[in-house]
Design a protein around this motif. Structure first.
Motif, PDB file in Angstrom:
ATOM      1  N   THR A  46       0.775   3.780 -99.769  1.00 47.89           N
ATOM      2  CA  THR A  46       1.143   3.339 -98.433  1.00 47.89           C
ATOM      3  C   THR A  46       2.147   4.277 -97.786  1.00 47.89           C
ATOM      4  N   PHE A  47       1.731   4.888 -96.688  1.00 48.88           N
ATOM      5  CA  PHE A  47       2.567   5.862 -95.988  1.00 48.88           C
ATOM      6  C   PHE A  47       3.889   5.252 -95.556  1.00 48.88           C
ATOM      7  N   GLY A  48       3.834   4.029 -95.093  1.00 46.16           N
ATOM      8  CA  GLY A  48       5.030   3.376 -94.591  1.00 46.16           C
ATOM      9  C   GLY A  48       6.086   3.084 -95.644  1.00 46.16           C
ATOM     10  N   ARG A 107      11.570   5.032 -93.175  1.00 42.60           N
ATOM     11  CA  ARG A 107      10.253   4.426 -93.314  1.00 42.60           C
ATOM     12  C   ARG A 107       9.854   3.634 -92.075  1.00 42.60           C
ATOM     13  N   SER A 108      10.824   2.947 -91.486  1.00 39.12           N
ATOM     14  CA  SER A 108      10.517   2.108 -90.323  1.00 39.12           C
ATOM     15  C   SER A 108      10.799   2.808 -89.008  1.00 39.12           C
ATOM     16  N   ASP A 109      11.071   4.108 -89.067  1.00 40.18           N
ATOM     17  CA  ASP A 109      11.250   4.906 -87.842  1.00 40.18           C
ATOM     18  C   ASP A 109      12.520   4.510 -87.093  1.00 40.18           C
ATOM     19  N   ASP A 110      13.512   3.917 -87.755  1.00 45.65           N
ATOM     20  CA  ASP A 110      14.725   3.514 -87.044  1.00 45.65           C
ATOM     21  C   ASP A 110      15.900   4.450 -87.292  1.00 45.65           C
ATOM     22  N   MET A 111      15.713   5.426 -88.170  1.00 42.92           N
ATOM     23  CA  MET A 111      16.787   6.390 -88.429  1.00 42.92           C
ATOM     24  C   MET A 111      16.194   7.782 -88.573  1.00 42.92           C
ATOM     25  N   THR A 112      16.909   8.752 -88.018  1.00 35.85           N
ATOM     26  CA  THR A 112      16.547  10.153 -88.202  1.00 35.85           C
ATOM     27  C   THR A 112      17.805  10.934 -88.578  1.00 35.85           C
ATOM     28  N   TYR A 113      17.578  12.074 -89.180  1.00 36.55           N
ATOM     29  CA  TYR A 113      18.699  12.900 -89.631  1.00 36.55           C
ATOM     30  C   TYR A 113      18.261  14.348 -89.524  1.00 36.55           C
ATOM     31  N   TYR A 114      19.155  15.192 -88.961  1.00 35.64           N
ATOM     32  CA  TYR A 114      18.799  16.583 -88.707  1.00 35.64           C
ATOM     33  C   TYR A 114      19.837  17.533 -89.283  1.00 35.64           C
ATOM     34  N   ALA A 115      19.370  18.709 -89.643  1.00 30.82           N
ATOM     35  CA  ALA A 115      20.291  19.783 -89.978  1.00 30.82           C
ATOM     36  C   ALA A 115      20.996  20.219 -88.695  1.00 30.82           C
ATOM     37  N   ASP A 116      22.233  20.632 -88.816  1.00 30.37           N
ATOM     38  CA  ASP A 116      22.998  21.054 -87.635  1.00 30.37           C
ATOM     39  C   ASP A 116      22.302  22.196 -86.894  1.00 30.37           C
ATOM     40  N   SER A 117      21.627  23.045 -87.629  1.00 27.39           N
ATOM     41  CA  SER A 117      21.010  24.224 -87.030  1.00 27.39           C
ATOM     42  C   SER A 117      19.852  23.888 -86.086  1.00 27.39           C
ATOM     43  N   VAL A 118      19.286  22.680 -86.203  1.00 28.73           N
ATOM     44  CA  VAL A 118      18.142  22.320 -85.357  1.00 28.73           C
ATOM     45  C   VAL A 118      18.430  21.134 -84.452  1.00 28.73           C
ATOM     46  N   LYS A 119      19.588  20.524 -84.609  1.00 27.70           N
ATOM     47  CA  LYS A 119      19.936  19.341 -83.827  1.00 27.70           C
ATOM     48  C   LYS A 119      19.890  19.667 -82.341  1.00 27.70           C
ATOM     49  N   LYS A 144      -1.312   6.129 -88.441  1.00 30.17           N
ATOM     50  CA  LYS A 144      -2.136   7.321 -88.670  1.00 30.17           C
ATOM     51  C   LYS A 144      -1.680   8.122 -89.885  1.00 30.17           C
ATOM     52  N   SER A 145      -0.636   7.632 -90.549  1.00 27.88           N
ATOM     53  CA  SER A 145      -0.099   8.313 -91.741  1.00 27.88           C
ATOM     54  C   SER A 145       0.275   9.759 -91.436  1.00 27.88           C
ATOM     55  N   THR A 146       0.933   9.946 -90.315  1.00 26.34           N
ATOM     56  CA  THR A 146       1.337  11.299 -89.934  1.00 26.34           C
ATOM     57  C   THR A 146       2.825  11.353 -89.574  1.00 26.34           C
ATOM     58  N   VAL A 147       3.400  12.502 -89.807  1.00 24.14           N
ATOM     59  CA  VAL A 147       4.749  12.795 -89.366  1.00 24.14           C
ATOM     60  C   VAL A 147       4.699  14.132 -88.630  1.00 24.14           C
ATOM     61  N   SER A 148       5.442  14.227 -87.553  1.00 26.21           N
ATOM     62  CA  SER A 148       5.412  15.425 -86.726  1.00 26.21           C
ATOM     63  C   SER A 148       6.814  15.985 -86.540  1.00 26.21           C
ATOM     64  N   LEU A 149       6.854  17.272 -86.255  1.00 24.90           N
ATOM     65  CA  LEU A 149       8.112  17.938 -85.952  1.00 24.90           C
ATOM     66  C   LEU A 149       7.904  18.736 -84.677  1.00 24.90           C
ATOM     67  N   GLN A 150       8.492  18.265 -83.590  1.00 24.63           N
ATOM     68  CA  GLN A 150       8.438  18.978 -82.324  1.00 24.63           C
ATOM     69  C   GLN A 150       9.594  19.960 -82.291  1.00 24.63           C
ATOM     70  N   MET A 151       9.268  21.231 -82.159  1.00 26.60           N
ATOM     71  CA  MET A 151      10.286  22.272 -82.196  1.00 26.60           C
ATOM     72  C   MET A 151      10.333  22.959 -80.836  1.00 26.60           C
ATOM     73  N   ASN A 152      11.456  22.839 -80.164  1.00 23.90           N
ATOM     74  CA  ASN A 152      11.661  23.446 -78.854  1.00 23.90           C
ATOM     75  C   ASN A 152      12.719  24.538 -78.938  1.00 23.90           C
ATOM     76  N   SER A 153      12.729  25.387 -77.933  1.00 24.48           N
ATOM     77  CA  SER A 153      13.727  26.464 -77.853  1.00 24.48           C
ATOM     78  C   SER A 153      13.812  27.227 -79.166  1.00 24.48           C
ATOM     79  N   LEU A 154      12.675  27.635 -79.665  1.00 22.76           N
ATOM     80  CA  LEU A 154      12.635  28.294 -80.962  1.00 22.76           C
ATOM     81  C   LEU A 154      13.365  29.628 -80.943  1.00 22.76           C
ATOM     82  N   LYS A 155      13.979  29.936 -82.078  1.00 19.56           N
ATOM     83  CA  LYS A 155      14.739  31.173 -82.245  1.00 19.56           C
ATOM     84  C   LYS A 155      14.132  31.990 -83.394  1.00 19.56           C
ATOM     85  N   PRO A 156      14.362  33.286 -83.392  1.00 22.07           N
ATOM     86  CA  PRO A 156      13.850  34.098 -84.516  1.00 22.07           C
ATOM     87  C   PRO A 156      14.330  33.588 -85.872  1.00 22.07           C
TER      88      PRO A 156
END
Length: 120
Positions: free
Chosen positions: A28-30, A53-65, A76-88
């Motif tokens: 079970t993905f959830g 699991r319930s999509d109520d908390m997220t946590y990010y590295a400082d470098s991508v926050k 759909k058993s999927t997780v996504s990562l939207q990445m904006n303002s990408l850097k080298p």
């Protein structure tokens, strides 16, 4: 056991956006905390982001926050990562990962990885 398959990597220019996806199969993905790690050439693998699991908390590295957003769709058993303002320095192999505890520190389950290359 959880099987993870990433998609969406590619070559982009600095300032562009890219969206990574990870599809899970198995139990079970959830029931699992999901997240992303990355490994740049010559560097150790590092944490990027995770979501509860319930999509109520997220946590990010400082470098991508503020630039990256993690989301999940349990139906759909999927997780996504939207990445904006990408850097080298975001260039790396990105890995989807999962485990049962939040935040993800040493996940048991890993995908094969997808390459993200950001040109300057």
């Amino acid at each position: 056991q959880v099987q993870l398959v990433e998609s969406g990597g590619g070559l982009v220019q600095a300032g562009d956006s890219l969206r990574l996806s990870c599809t899970a199969s198995g139990r079970t993905f959830g029931s699992y905390v999901m997240g992303w790690f990355r490994q740049a050439p010559g560097k150790e693998r590092e944490f990027v982001a995770c979501i509860s699991r319930s999509d109520d908390m997220t946590y990010y590295a400082d470098s991508v926050k503020g630039r990256f957003t993690i989301s999940r769709d349990n139906a759909k058993s999927t997780v996504s990562l939207q990445m904006n303002s990408l850097k080298p320095e975001d260039t790396a192999v990105y890995y989807c990962a999962s485990d049962i505890r939040f935040p993800l520190t040493r996940p048991r389950y890993w995908g094969q990885g997808t390459q993200v290359t950001v040109s300057s």
